[in-house]
Motif scaffolding. Structure first.
Motif: not given
Length: 197
Positions: A44-71
């Motif tokens: 929030r308030g950072h120049p890298c902030a995006r309205q859609d979190h899915e278009s923000c690279p940390p989201w997909d990297a974190t989602a993949v790590a979370f799901l693979a780790g959970l599995h």
């Protein structure tokens, strides 16, 4: 296995995910929304902030790590009720996840008129609050983009279940039949040395 469930708001993703978890031994339902909220809050308030979190690279990297780790941790099916409108991003996510588990993509579909009726009539947490009205309005706004995504290839990339005229139990039965068929196909592949994941 990882079961990714796509579809518009109101089509029944969460309902099906919960029902599948009750039928598949050791299954868990993974909610990716908190990851998006955490990224939005952090940036929030950072120049890298995006309205859609899915278009923000940390989201997909974190989602993949979370799901693979959970599995890897649970050893059971991980069910993900989440629509990613960007088809290239979804394909990339499913490809990476398939390196650690068998991935099945279910796409729930319903006629747009049926979806609008479901969204308008659905009860939500805090129904009497302004927040519930805002959520309903947001879901109606996103309906067109999800329908366009479906027409643009979402249906081609997954197993489509049309829920327009189906009861919840029928949707569950259809999903279980598809998954059983896919598992049978995977087991047949075991003869070639492949191990089910």
């Amino acid at each position: 296995m990882i079961v990714w469930i796509s579809g518009a708001h109101g089509v029944g993703k969460t309902t099906l995910a919960t029902a599948l978890a009750g039928e598949l031994p050791g299954a868990v339902v993974a909610d990716l929304e908190p990851i998006g909220r955490a990224i939005r809050e952090t940036l929030r308030g950072h120049p890298c902030a995006r309205q859609d979190h899915e278009s923000c690279p940390p989201w997909d990297a974190t989602a993949v790590a979370f799901l693979a780790g959970l599995h890897a941790y649970t050893g059971g099916p991980v069910i993900v009720p989440m629509t990613v409108v960007d088809q290239a991003l979804l394909a990339a996510l499913l490809t990476v996840l398939s390196e650690s588990a068998d991935v099945h993509h279910l796409v729930l579909h319903a006629d747009p008129t049926v979806l609008k009726e479901r969204i308008v009539s659905a009860r939500m947490p805090g129904e009497d609050s302004i927040g519930a009205a805002e959520i309903r309005a947001a879901r109606l706004r996103h309906l067109d983009s999800v329908c366009r995504a479906a027409e643009g290839g979402l249906h081609a990339d997954g197993h489509v279940i049309d829920t327009s005229a189906l009861a919840q139990k029928q949707v569950l039965t259809s999903a279980l039949a598809y998954l059983a068929d896919r598992e049978a196909t995977t087991c047949a592949a075991c003869e070639d040395g492949r191990v089910p994941r």
